[in-house]
Motif scaffolding. Structure first.
Motif, short mmCIF file in Angstrom:
data_model
loop_
_atom_site.label_atom_id
_atom_site.label_comp_id
_atom_site.label_asym_id
_atom_site.label_seq_id
_atom_site.Cartn_x
_atom_site.Cartn_y
_atom_site.Cartn_z
N SER A 1 -10.39 -22.90 12.04
CA SER A 1 -11.04 -24.22 12.09
C SER A 1 -12.33 -24.15 12.89
O SER A 1 -13.29 -24.87 12.59
CB SER A 1 -10.09 -25.26 12.71
OG SER A 1 -8.99 -25.46 11.86
N THR A 2 -12.37 -23.28 13.89
CA THR A 2 -13.60 -23.09 14.66
C THR A 2 -14.70 -22.58 13.74
O THR A 2 -15.84 -23.07 13.78
CB THR A 2 -13.36 -22.10 15.82
OG1 THR A 2 -12.32 -22.62 16.66
CG2 THR A 2 -14.61 -21.88 16.64
N PRO B 1 -3.19 -16.50 11.33
CA PRO B 1 -2.20 -17.24 12.12
C PRO B 1 -2.83 -18.41 12.86
O PRO B 1 -4.05 -18.51 12.97
CB PRO B 1 -1.68 -16.19 13.10
CG PRO B 1 -2.75 -15.16 13.19
CD PRO B 1 -3.42 -15.14 11.84
N ASN B 2 -1.99 -19.28 13.39
CA ASN B 2 -2.44 -20.39 14.22
C ASN B 2 -3.28 -19.87 15.36
O ASN B 2 -2.94 -18.86 15.98
CB ASN B 2 -1.23 -21.12 14.82
CG ASN B 2 -0.56 -22.02 13.82
OD1 ASN B 2 -1.24 -22.69 13.04
ND2 ASN B 2 0.74 -22.03 13.81
N GLY B 3 -4.38 -20.57 15.63
CA GLY B 3 -5.20 -20.22 16.78
C GLY B 3 -6.13 -19.05 16.55
O GLY B 3 -6.79 -18.59 17.48
N ALA B 4 -6.22 -18.57 15.32
CA ALA B 4 -7.06 -17.40 15.02
C ALA B 4 -8.54 -17.72 15.13
O ALA B 4 -9.37 -16.84 15.36
CB ALA B 4 -6.75 -16.87 13.62
N GLY B 5 -8.88 -19.00 14.92
CA GLY B 5 -10.28 -19.40 14.93
C GLY B 5 -10.78 -19.90 13.58
O GLY B 5 -11.98 -20.09 13.38
N VAL C 1 -15.70 -22.44 22.30
CA VAL C 1 -15.25 -23.82 22.45
C VAL C 1 -14.79 -23.99 23.89
O VAL C 1 -14.06 -23.15 24.42
CB VAL C 1 -14.04 -24.12 21.53
CG1 VAL C 1 -13.67 -25.60 21.63
CG2 VAL C 1 -14.34 -23.75 20.11
N ALA C 2 -15.26 -25.05 24.51
CA ALA C 2 -14.88 -25.35 25.90
C ALA C 2 -15.09 -24.12 26.80
O ALA C 2 -14.24 -23.79 27.63
CB ALA C 2 -13.42 -25.83 25.95
N ILE D 1 -14.33 -17.85 21.06
CA ILE D 1 -13.24 -17.87 20.07
C ILE D 1 -13.58 -16.95 18.89
O ILE D 1 -12.72 -16.22 18.41
CB ILE D 1 -13.01 -19.31 19.54
CG1 ILE D 1 -12.71 -20.28 20.70
CG2 ILE D 1 -11.90 -19.32 18.49
CD1 ILE D 1 -11.43 -20.00 21.46
N LYS E 1 -14.98 -20.99 26.15
CA LYS E 1 -14.22 -19.77 25.84
C LYS E 1 -14.63 -19.23 24.47
O LYS E 1 -14.64 -19.97 23.49
CB LYS E 1 -12.72 -20.13 25.83
CG LYS E 1 -11.82 -18.96 25.56
CD LYS E 1 -10.35 -19.38 25.70
CE LYS E 1 -9.44 -18.26 25.23
NZ LYS E 1 -8.46 -18.69 24.26
P1 ADP Z 1 -6.96 -22.06 13.73
O1 ADP Z 1 -7.68 -23.10 12.93
O2 ADP Z 1 -7.10 -20.69 13.19
O3 ADP Z 1 -5.52 -22.41 13.97
P2 ADP Z 1 -8.71 -22.93 15.87
O4 ADP Z 1 -10.07 -22.53 15.44
O5 ADP Z 1 -8.33 -24.35 15.74
O6 ADP Z 1 -7.63 -21.98 15.18
O7 ADP Z 1 -8.52 -22.54 17.40
C1 ADP Z 1 -8.88 -21.26 17.91
C2 ADP Z 1 -8.71 -21.23 19.43
O8 ADP Z 1 -9.64 -22.13 20.00
C3 ADP Z 1 -7.35 -21.64 19.90
O9 ADP Z 1 -6.99 -20.82 20.97
C4 ADP Z 1 -7.56 -23.07 20.36
O10 ADP Z 1 -6.66 -23.40 21.38
C5 ADP Z 1 -8.98 -23.04 20.84
N1 ADP Z 1 -9.62 -24.36 20.68
C6 ADP Z 1 -9.93 -24.96 19.52
N2 ADP Z 1 -10.52 -26.15 19.73
C7 ADP Z 1 -10.57 -26.31 21.06
C8 ADP Z 1 -11.07 -27.33 21.94
N3 ADP Z 1 -11.63 -28.44 21.46
N4 ADP Z 1 -10.95 -27.14 23.27
C9 ADP Z 1 -10.39 -26.02 23.77
N5 ADP Z 1 -9.92 -25.02 23.01
C10 ADP Z 1 -10.00 -25.16 21.68
#
Ligand code: ADP
Ligand code: MG
Length: 245
Positions: A44-45, A38-42, A14-15, A19, A17
């Motif tokens: 939702s990605t 945990p939060n930020g694990a990926g 994403v962007a 993930i 980087k």
């Molecule tokens: P989770 O759902 O497990 O909390 P996410 O998948 O939302 O985690 O996010 C995983 C990582 O990707 C995080 O570090 C987040 O900051 C980054 N991230 C998610 N969406 C974006 C985006 N649109 N732009 C930049 N970074 C993103």
């Protein structure tokens, strides 16, 4: 007929980087897999990449449904292949109502659209949603709980092969949570729905009983196990798992 949703070596960015660093998951019809982390694990990605949400770059790996590649398909084609894409704000798009959308979906799946209104009414009753809400011109007026009930109703009427539910529990009161989780759980038996349920909390999993629990941390699945893993997380938190990720 039994189906398989298979994710192999999935890497995504994403962007710019990376993930997801190589995710492997295999979900068969009727199974519930929970992904916690945990939060930020990926989490939702992962959900977004499988559903084909724009803005995610696949760096490697495959996602297939009964062996057919999903990653090269548009989201609507993935839906036709049997993947449920929650239509969270359907009426915001073009002013089309949920019944119309579901009739159109039935038509394109080769099913009888005239059966849809009765199915919607029956599901609304079953999940505790006032059917009048579905006729509202703007879905944005729905509360958080009503939106999730509405989404679950759509799932029950559409009868997809697989659903990926990202934090379907967020913002729900206990009654809405129970209604939604029980309806999804019943769908696994009624029409063999396979579920990937993404959640922070054990609470959802008391109603929507997982066959397998996966812990996702820093873009990798660090461990998988039975429902007892969710209970362990409840007690110990994610720190113990995240350290190994
Ligand atoms: P989770 O759902 O497990 O909390 P996410 O998948 O939302 O985690 O996010 C995983 C990582 O990707 C995080 O570090 C987040 O900051 C980054 N991230 C998610 N969406 C974006 C985006 N649109 N732009 C930049 N970074 C993103
Ligand atoms: Mg998330």
């Amino acid at each position: 007929m039994s189906s398989v949703l298979e994710i192999k070596g999935l890497r995504a960015a994403v962007a710019g980087k990376e993930i997801l660093h190589g995710i492997d998951l295999r979900i068969a019809s009727g199974e519930v897999h929970a992904v916690m982390g945990p939060n930020g694990a990926g989490k939702s990605t992962l959900s977004s990449v499988v559903m084909g949400k724009p803005g995610y770059e696949v760096l490697g790996g495959t996602v297939t449904l009964d062996g057919a590649d999903l990653l090269s398909l548009e989201p609507w084609e993935r839906a036709q292949a049997g993947l449920f894409l929650g239509m969270q704000y359907p009426t915001e798009v073009g002013g089309v109502g949920v019944v119309d959308l579901l009739m159109e979906a039935a038509r394109s799946a080769g099913r009888d659209p005239s059966a849809v209104p009765a199915a919607v009414a029956a599901e609304a009753e079953r999940i505790g949603l006032d059917v009048k809400l579905l006729l509202r011109s703007l879905n944005v007026d729905l509360s958080g709980g009503e939106k999730k009930r509405n989404e679950t109703l759509q799932l029950a009427v559409l009868r997809p092969k697989f659903a990926i539910l990202d934090e379907i529990d967020s913002g729900l009161d206990i009654d809405a949570l129970r209604a939604v989780a029980q309806r999804v759980e019943a769908a696994t038996e009624e029409f063999g729905l396979g579920v990937l349920a993404i959640t922070h909390y054990h609470r959802l999993l008391e109603e929507l009983r997982p066959d397998v629990v996966h812990i996702l941390a820093r873009g990798v699945i660090v461990t998988s196990g039975g429902p007892e893993l969710a209970e362990q997380v409840e007690v110990d938190g994610y720190a113990a798992f995240a350290a190994t990720g």
